[in-house]
Design an enzyme around this catalytic site. Structure first.
Site, mmCIF file in Angstrom:
data_model
loop_
_atom_site.group_PDB
_atom_site.id
_atom_site.type_symbol
_atom_site.label_atom_id
_atom_site.label_comp_id
_atom_site.label_asym_id
_atom_site.label_seq_id
_atom_site.Cartn_x
_atom_site.Cartn_y
_atom_site.Cartn_z
ATOM 1 C CB ALA A 89 -8.253 25.403 -53.493
ATOM 2 N N GLY A 138 -5.332 28.920 -55.526
ATOM 3 C CA GLY A 138 -4.387 27.904 -55.068
ATOM 4 C C GLY A 138 -3.456 27.442 -56.163
ATOM 5 C CD GLU A 181 -2.567 30.577 -52.103
ATOM 6 O OE1 GLU A 181 -2.391 31.194 -51.044
ATOM 7 O OE2 GLU A 181 -3.545 29.823 -52.314
ATOM 8 C CD GLU A 218 -7.208 32.986 -53.529
ATOM 9 O OE1 GLU A 218 -6.549 31.952 -53.737
ATOM 10 O OE2 GLU A 218 -6.932 34.077 -54.074
#
Length: 691
Positions: A63, A103, A106, A126
Site C-alpha cells: 500500500a 498490501g 494481501e 507491517e
C-alpha cells in the site's frame, strides 16, 4: 493508465503499472482503476479467467504509506477491492514476480490461486511500521499456511522465498519460464474452480500457537503491533466478516499511536535524507573503486571493513608497524567471522580479502579515488596528514576526514583546493553502525557531496548531511543530553536510575553506560577543550572527578560503573559515594528526582538543540536530526526522533516547559531555540516543527 489490460484467449490479463513498486495508492486513483478493471472483466461474458500481474520489477510493493497520514479510511477502498476479487465467480489467478509485500501480498491472497516466479519474495512487513496487515492479512494468511507459520511471518516482518511459499501453501506453483504463460496454463485447467481464501477452514493450530506467542509479544512496551497481530489471529473463525472487522479496528487503533507514527516517520526519513536541497539535478556521482584509509585504530579498521564489504578496494595505511599488523589482522579476522556467522558468503569474503592491502607508506595511495583520514582527533595531526595526502593522491581524488568534532573548514584550508574536502563521520564500530554523517564544508563542491552520499548508499548506511559546527548534528545534540545527565547526577539521581529511566523509555542504552562503552576519556578531552572555548557553558565537574581517577569505562575495567567481568555494568558504591560528596562540596542538597523528570530533561535538551541546529541551517531539515539520533545514538525508532517528539508535544507547550527550566538551576542551558520561539509566536501548536 496504471492498469494495462490484455486479452489472451478467454482470459483477461491485468498488468499493474504504478511506479517502480506498483504501490496500491488510493489517493492517486490506482486502487479504483484496478477495481474498475476487475468489474469490467467480471461483466465480460467472453472472459472466463482473470490473471493479475505486476509490470516492471515486481508484482506489488504494498500500500501507499502516504495514504495512512489522514487515518485508516483510505484502506477501506483496498479492502473492498480484495473482497470483490475474492468473491469473483470467475477464476482469478495472481502471477507474482519480484516482491509481493504488505498490501501487495494481501491483494495476492485475494486471488483463488497464485503462481510465482522463482525469484519472488512474499511478506507482510507491517509490524516494522507499528501496524498489522490491515486488508485481511491476519485472517487469510493463517488459512493458507497455518497459524504458526503465519504468525512467524507477520511478527518477523521479513519476506520468504518462493520455494518456502510453495512448501507452506502460500502459492500453488512456481513458473520456471514465462510467468504469465504459467498463470494462463493454470487457468485452462478444467477442474480448477474459484477458491475464495476467506472461505477456507480456520487453521487447527490457532489456540496452541496463540498461547505460545502471547507472552512473548506482550513484552514489547513501545510497539503494540505484535500483540495486536496475535489477538487478530486468535479471532479467526468461520465468520470471516467478524475477523476482518476486528482486524480493521486494531489497524485504526495502531495507526493513531505514537509507535506507528514514529516508525512511519523513520521509514520516510531514511529515504528523504539522501535528497540534497539546492543541489543542481543532473550532477552524476563519481565512481569510487579504490579507497585509502589512513589510521589503523578501531575506527580505521572499521571503515576499511565497511568499504571492503561493499566491493571497494582498500589500502589501509598505518605508520606504526605493530599497529599496522594488528589492524590488518583485525580486518581479516572480522571478515572471516562474518562468514562463520552467516553475514557474508565465503566467496564474498575471498573477494574482499583479495582487494585489501595494508602499508606503512602513504605513497601507496597515489591512485585511490578517495582517501579517508581516520587518525587521532587533533588538528595538528590532521594538518600533517592532509598536507601529505595532497602531495600524493591524484588531483581529482576526494579527501575525506572522519573527524567527529573538529572544524572541517579549517581542515580543508590545509589543502590548495578545499572544494575536494568532505567530512565522512563514521560511527563506531564503523562496519556495524548505519549512520554516516556527511559534513559539507563551506567550499565542498556539489559533485563531491553527491559522491559522499552515493558512497554511503553503497555501504548500506543512512547518510545525513551536516554543515560545519562543533560536533556537527549528532555529537552537538548528544552533548546537551549529557550536560543534563551530569547535572542530574550532582542534584540527586544515581547513574543506574538515569540509565534505567532512559532505557525504559526506549533508548538502546542509557547515557552513563554509553559513555563507559565509548570511553570516558573521549568525552573528558572534549570537555577540557570546551572549557577553554566555551567558558560560559560549564559542565558538572562530577564526571571529570571520575575521569581523574583513571576510570574511563569498560576499557579500563572501571568507569561510572564497575566491570568485574569486563562487560557487564555493575553499580559501584564508591562512585555513588563520590557523587554524593561532590554534591556536598558544591553546597547542593541532594533531592529525589523522578524518572519522569529524567526523561523530560533529557528529551527537551535534545529537542531544543535539534531545533537550534535546524534554525542555523546546519541540518537541511528536522528529519535529518531525527535520522541522526535514531541511527547513531540509539534513539528509539518507535519514538521517531527528537524533532518528531517536539511535534507531538507542540511548540507552544514545548516553549512553556523550556521557559520553566530556564528559570531554574543552570537556566542558561535551557534558553529556547529561536525556531521554537518563532513557531510558537506564529500560533503553532502541533505538527510544524518537523516540516
Amino acid at each position: 493508465m496504471t492498469v494495462e489490460i490484455e486479452r489472451r484467449g478467454n482470459a483477461r490479463i491485468l498488468l499493474l503499472s504504478n511506479g517502480p513498486v506498483n504501490a496500491l495508492s488510493v489517493g492517486s486513483g490506482f486502487v479504483a482503476e484496478i477495481d474498475a478493471a476487475v468489474l469490467d472483466a467480471q461483466a465480460d461474458e467472453g472472459c472466463h479467467a482473470i490473471v493479475i500481474a505486476g509490470k516492471g520489477r515486481m508484482f506489488c510493493g504494498g500500500a501507499d504509506i502516504g495514504d495512512f497520514s489522514g487515518g485508516s479510511e483510505k484502506v477501506d477502498a483496498l479492502r473492498r477491492l480484495i473482497l470483490r476479487i475474492e468473491g469473483s465467480q470467475k477464476l482469478v489467478i495472481m502471477a507474482i514476480h519480484g516482491m509481493a509485500l504488505g498490501g501487495g501480498l494481501e491483494l495476492a491472497m485475494a486471488g483463488h490461486y497464485r503462481v510465482a516466479s522463482r525469484d519472488a519474495q512474499l511478506g507482510l512487513p507491517e509490524v516494522t511500521l507499528g501496524l498489522l496487515p490491515g486488508a485481511g492479512g491476519t485472517q487469510r494468511l493463517p488459512r493458507l499456511i497455518g497459524a504458526g507459520n503465519a504468525l512467524d511471518m507477520m511478527l518477523a516482518g521479513k519476506p520468504i522465498t518462493a520455494d518456502q511459499a510453495l512448501a507452506w501453501g502460500l502459492i500453488d506453483d512456481i513458473a520456471e519460464d514465462d510467468l504469465i504463460a504459467g498463470a494462463l496454463a493454470m487457468a485452462e485447467m478444467p477442474w480448477l474452480l474459484p477458491r475464495p481464501t476467506g472461505a477456507l477452514s480456520p487453521p487447527t493450530d490457532i489456540d496452541t500457537v496463540v498461547q505460545a506467542h502471547s507472552q512473548f509479544v506482550r513484552n514489547d512496551a513501545l510497539n503494540r503491533a505484535p500483540a495486536c497481530i496475535v489477538d487478530c489471529v486468535s479471532t479467526i473463525s468461520t465468520d470471516l466478516a467478524a475477523g476482518l472487522q476486528a482486524e480493521a479496528g486494531a489497524f485504526a487503533e495502531l495507526l493513531s499511536q505514537e509507535a506507528s507514527k514514529g516508525l512511519r516517520h523513520a521509514f520516510f526519513g531514511e529515504r528523504m535524507v539522501s535528497r540534497l536541497p539546492g543541489i543542481q539535478s543532473g550532477i552524476g556521482a563519481r565512481h569510487i573503486g579504490k579507497a585509502g584509509v589512513v589510521g589503523g585504530g578501531l575506527m580505521g579498521t572499521g571503515i576499511a571493513i565497511s568499504l571492503l564489504s561493499a566491493g571497494i578496494a582498500v589500502t589501509l595505511v598505518e605508520r606504526d608497524p605493530n599497529a599496522l599488523d594488528r589492524a590488518a589482522a583485525t580486518v581479516r579476522s572480522t571478515i572471516e567471522r562474518d562468514v562463520e556467522k552467516g553475514r557474508l558468503s565465503a566467496s564474498a569474503a575471498q573477494r574482499a580479502l583479495a582487494i585489501f592491502s595494508a602499508s606503512s607508506s602513504l605513497e601507496e595511495l597515489a591512485d585511490v579515488d578517495v582517501a579517508i583520514e581516520a587518525v587521532y582527533e587533533d588538528m595538528a595531526v590532521k594538518k600533517d596528514v592532509f598536507g601529505a595526502l595532497e602531495r600524493i593522491v591524484r588531483d581529482d581524488a576526494i579527501l575525506a576526514s572522519n573527524t567527529s568534532t573538529l572544524d572541517l573548514d579549517r581542515i580543508a584550508s590545509f589543502v590548495a583546493d578545499p572544494s575536494r574536502v568532505v567530512g565522512l563521520h563514521f560511527f563506531s564500530p564503523a562496519n556495524v553502525m548505519r549512520l554516516l554523517e556527511v559534513v559539507r564544508g563551506a567550499q565542498t563542491s556539489p559533485d563531491i557531496l553527491i559522491a559522499a552520499v552515493d558512497l554511503a548508499k553503497r555501504l548500506r548506511k543512512v547518510a545525513v548531511v551536516s554543515g560545519v559546527c562543533d560536533g556537527f548534528i549528532g555529537n552537538r545534540i548528544f552533548e546537551e543530553y549529557l550536560r543534563q545527565v551530569w547535572f542530574m547526577l550532582e542534584e540527586g539521581a544515581s547513574p543506574a536510575q538515569i540509565d534505567g529511566a532512559m532505557e525504559n523509555w526506549g533508548m538502546a542504552m542509557g547515557p552513563c553506560r554509553t559513555m563507559d562503552l565509548v570511553g570516558q576519556d573521549i568525552g573528558w578531552a572534549i570537555r577540557k577543550r570546551r572549557a577553554v572555548e566555551q567558558p560560559d557553558r560549564p559542565y558538572s565537574r562530577v564526571i571529570d572527578r571520575i575521569c581523574e581517577l583513571g576510570r574511563f569505562g569498560q576499557k579500563t575495567g572501571e568507569g561510572i560503573y564497575a566491570y568485574p567481568d569486563g562487560r557487564k555494568a555493575v553499580p559501584d558504591p564508591e562512585i555513588e559515594r563520590m557523587i554524593s560528596e561532590y554534591s556536598a562540596e558544591i553546597g547542593l542538597p541532594r533531592r529525589s528526582i523522578g524518572d519522569a523528570e529524567i526523561v523530560e530533561r533529557c528529551l527537551l535538551a535534545m529537542i531544543n538543540e535539534g531545533a537550534r541546529i535546524v534554525g542555523e541551517g546546519i541540518a537541511y531539515r528536522p528529519v535529518d536530526v531525527d535520522m541522526t539520533l535514531i541511527h547513531g545514538y540509539g534513539f528509539p525508532r518507535e519514538r521517531g526522533g527528537p524533532m518528531l517528539q517536539g511535534d507531538m508535544i507542540g511548540t507552544s507547550k514545548l516553549l512553556g516547559r523550556l521557559n520553566i527550566y530556564a528559570h531554574g538551576r543552570n537556566g542558561w542551558a535551557w534558553k529556547p531555540a529561536p525556531l521554537i520561539e518563532r513557531l510558537a509566536a506564529d500560533g503553532d501548536h502541533v505538527g510544524m516543527l518537523n516540516e
